[in-house]
Write a protein that holds these residues in place. Sequence first.
Motif, PDB file in Angstrom:
ATOM      1  N   PHE A  56       0.810  -1.085  -0.098  1.00 19.99           N
ATOM      2  CA  PHE A  56      -0.108   0.061   0.095  1.00 19.99           C
ATOM      3  C   PHE A  56       0.983   1.165  -0.099  1.00 19.99           C
ATOM      4  CE2 PHE A  56       0.134  -2.008   4.470  1.00 19.99           C
ATOM      5  CZ  PHE A  56       0.728  -0.839   5.032  1.00 19.99           C
ATOM      6  N   THR A  57       0.387   2.244  -0.142  1.00 21.34           N
ATOM      7  CA  THR A  57       1.100   3.744  -0.444  1.00 21.34           C
ATOM      8  C   THR A  57       0.805   4.508   0.725  1.00 21.34           C
ATOM      9  OG1 THR A  57      -0.563   4.775  -1.569  1.00 21.34           O
ATOM     10  CG2 THR A  57       0.869   3.454  -2.812  1.00 21.34           C
ATOM     11  N   VAL A  58       1.560   5.581   0.792  1.00 18.63           N
ATOM     12  CA  VAL A  58       1.446   6.709   1.765  1.00 18.63           C
ATOM     13  C   VAL A  58       0.303   7.292   1.667  1.00 18.63           C
ATOM     14  CG1 VAL A  58       2.242   8.698   2.742  1.00 18.63           C
ATOM     15  CG2 VAL A  58       3.862   6.967   2.613  1.00 18.63           C
ATOM     16  N   LYS A  59      -0.159   7.344   0.341  1.00 17.74           N
ATOM     17  CA  LYS A  59      -1.044   8.375  -0.171  1.00 17.74           C
ATOM     18  C   LYS A  59      -2.351   7.619  -0.153  1.00 17.74           C
ATOM     19  CE  LYS A  59      -3.151  10.734  -4.429  1.00 17.74           C
ATOM     20  NZ  LYS A  59      -2.782  11.058  -5.605  1.00 17.74           N
ATOM     21  N   SER A  60      -2.547   6.183  -0.205  1.00 12.99           N
ATOM     22  CA  SER A  60      -3.695   5.496   0.045  1.00 12.99           C
ATOM     23  C   SER A  60      -4.071   5.461   1.643  1.00 12.99           C
ATOM     24  CB  SER A  60      -3.366   4.191  -0.468  1.00 12.99           C
ATOM     25  OG  SER A  60      -2.686   3.480   0.158  1.00 12.99           O
ATOM     26  N   CYS A  61      -2.960   5.606   2.516  1.00 14.59           N
ATOM     27  CA  CYS A  61      -3.403   5.689   3.694  1.00 14.59           C
ATOM     28  C   CYS A  61      -3.627   7.174   4.528  1.00 14.59           C
ATOM     29  CB  CYS A  61      -1.992   5.372   4.752  1.00 14.59           C
ATOM     30  SG  CYS A  61      -1.654   3.593   4.422  1.00 14.59           S
ATOM     31  N   GLY A  62      -3.605   8.239   3.550  1.00 10.41           N
ATOM     32  CA  GLY A  62      -3.858   9.358   3.964  1.00 10.41           C
ATOM     33  C   GLY A  62      -2.579  10.260   4.764  1.00 10.41           C
ATOM     34  N   GLY A  63      -1.537   9.783   4.567  1.00 10.32           N
ATOM     35  CA  GLY A  63      -0.329  10.345   5.145  1.00 10.32           C
ATOM     36  C   GLY A  63       0.553   9.427   5.790  1.00 10.32           C
ATOM     37  N   LYS A  64       1.827  10.116   6.150  1.00 10.63           N
ATOM     38  CA  LYS A  64       2.762   9.245   6.651  1.00 10.63           C
ATOM     39  C   LYS A  64       2.375   8.604   8.212  1.00 10.63           C
ATOM     40  CE  LYS A  64       7.789   8.695   7.915  1.00 10.63           C
ATOM     41  NZ  LYS A  64       8.921   9.128   7.713  1.00 10.63           N
ATOM     42  N   GLN A  65       1.926   9.411   8.864  1.00  8.19           N
ATOM     43  CA  GLN A  65       1.608   8.586  10.172  1.00  8.19           C
ATOM     44  C   GLN A  65       0.721   7.583  10.234  1.00  8.19           C
ATOM     45  OE1 GLN A  65       3.292   9.263  13.004  1.00  8.19           O
ATOM     46  NE2 GLN A  65       2.155   7.458  13.825  1.00  8.19           N
ATOM     47  N   GLN A  66      -0.456   7.654   9.318  1.00  9.65           N
ATOM     48  CA  GLN A  66      -1.220   6.643   9.129  1.00  9.65           C
ATOM     49  C   GLN A  66      -0.732   5.421   8.433  1.00  9.65           C
ATOM     50  OE1 GLN A  66      -1.765   9.789   8.400  1.00  9.65           O
ATOM     51  NE2 GLN A  66      -3.732  10.527   8.641  1.00  9.65           N
ATOM     52  N   TYR A  67       0.169   5.936   7.345  1.00 10.06           N
ATOM     53  CA  TYR A  67       0.744   4.906   6.679  1.00 10.06           C
ATOM     54  C   TYR A  67       1.656   3.700   7.620  1.00 10.06           C
ATOM     55  CZ  TYR A  67       4.605   3.032   3.640  1.00 10.06           C
ATOM     56  OH  TYR A  67       5.609   2.160   2.966  1.00 10.06           O
ATOM     57  N   GLU A  68       2.720   4.706   8.522  1.00  9.11           N
ATOM     58  CA  GLU A  68       3.387   3.885   9.565  1.00  9.11           C
ATOM     59  C   GLU A  68       2.682   3.022  10.216  1.00  9.11           C
ATOM     60  OE1 GLU A  68       6.952   5.219  11.215  1.00  9.11           O
ATOM     61  OE2 GLU A  68       7.806   5.212   9.023  1.00  9.11           O
ATOM     62  N   GLU A  69       1.733   3.551  10.958  1.00  8.89           N
ATOM     63  CA  GLU A  69       0.673   2.866  11.695  1.00  8.89           C
ATOM     64  C   GLU A  69       0.124   1.627  11.143  1.00  8.89           C
ATOM     65  OE1 GLU A  69      -2.133   5.574  13.089  1.00  8.89           O
ATOM     66  OE2 GLU A  69      -0.576   6.834  14.418  1.00  8.89           O
ATOM     67  N   LYS A  70      -0.308   1.641   9.810  1.00  9.51           N
ATOM     68  CA  LYS A  70      -1.026   0.606   9.160  1.00  9.51           C
ATOM     69  C   LYS A  70       0.289  -0.409   8.621  1.00  9.51           C
ATOM     70  CE  LYS A  70      -3.461  -0.769   5.090  1.00  9.51           C
ATOM     71  NZ  LYS A  70      -4.390  -0.280   3.841  1.00  9.51           N
ATOM     72  N   LEU A  71       1.376  -0.022   8.462  1.00 10.80           N
ATOM     73  CA  LEU A  71       2.628  -0.894   8.426  1.00 10.80           C
ATOM     74  C   LEU A  71       2.871  -1.602   9.753  1.00 10.80           C
ATOM     75  CD1 LEU A  71       4.812  -2.087   6.546  1.00 10.80           C
ATOM     76  CD2 LEU A  71       6.122  -0.036   6.850  1.00 10.80           C
ATOM     77  N   LEU A  72       3.129  -0.882  10.661  1.00 12.31           N
ATOM     78  CA  LEU A  72       3.326  -1.602  12.075  1.00 12.31           C
ATOM     79  C   LEU A  72       2.181  -2.547  12.176  1.00 12.31           C
ATOM     80  CD1 LEU A  72       5.026  -1.734  14.584  1.00 12.31           C
ATOM     81  CD2 LEU A  72       3.529  -0.214  15.574  1.00 12.31           C
ATOM     82  N   SER A  73       0.836  -2.258  12.081  1.00 11.14           N
ATOM     83  CA  SER A  73      -0.253  -3.306  12.341  1.00 11.14           C
ATOM     84  C   SER A  73       0.130  -4.509  11.276  1.00 11.14           C
ATOM     85  CB  SER A  73      -1.300  -2.807  12.116  1.00 11.14           C
ATOM     86  OG  SER A  73      -2.415  -3.576  12.241  1.00 11.14           O
TER      87      SER A  73
END
Length: 192
Positions: A56-73
């Motif tokens: 998934f991409t940073v853009k699809s997550c709505g930003g870097k913080q949400q991206y990192e949280e989704k990646l950690l999960s």
Amino acid sequence: MKVAILASGNGTNFEVLAKHFKTGDIPGELALLFCNHPTAAVMERAARLGVPAESFTVKSCGGKQQYEEKLLSLLQSYQVDFIALAGYLRVIGPTILDHYPHRIINLHPAWLPEYPGLHSIERAFEDHRQETGVTVHYIDAGLDSGPIIAQRRVPILPTDTIESLENRVHETEHQLYPIALKQALEKEKNNL
């Protein structure tokens, strides 16, 4: 120990590492490939090699913080213990770094601390250096500044082009990264 490889592009280093996991040369289990570009060639390599892959991409997550949280999960859902970056062209932020202290390593196409960041091969070539190198290091909050695990020099020949130098750097990466990852995983296992 379950390992995730994070990559962004073609995936030649991912493939080399995956084959070493399959033969048992590298201890542990290659549990996941994550790529931040869903159409990158590394995704096809993972499918061909039978390695679970997510993207998934940073853009699809709505930003870097949400991206990192989704990646950690995602990493936690695969019960990942250790992360190897292989051409992952994003800076790892504190969300993931804090969860995996001293358990994330990176492959960098230069003799660190020379040429941190992007375009390292090109910069060394354009500076008319006589040699560059390859470094495997733990990551920290800085840019390519974490403790070094292994390094190998790569000469820059008078006849080199950017392409021929890149090819030799990549050959060196393919030799050095499996050795350094094995060393880091064995050290981590002994510390458990």
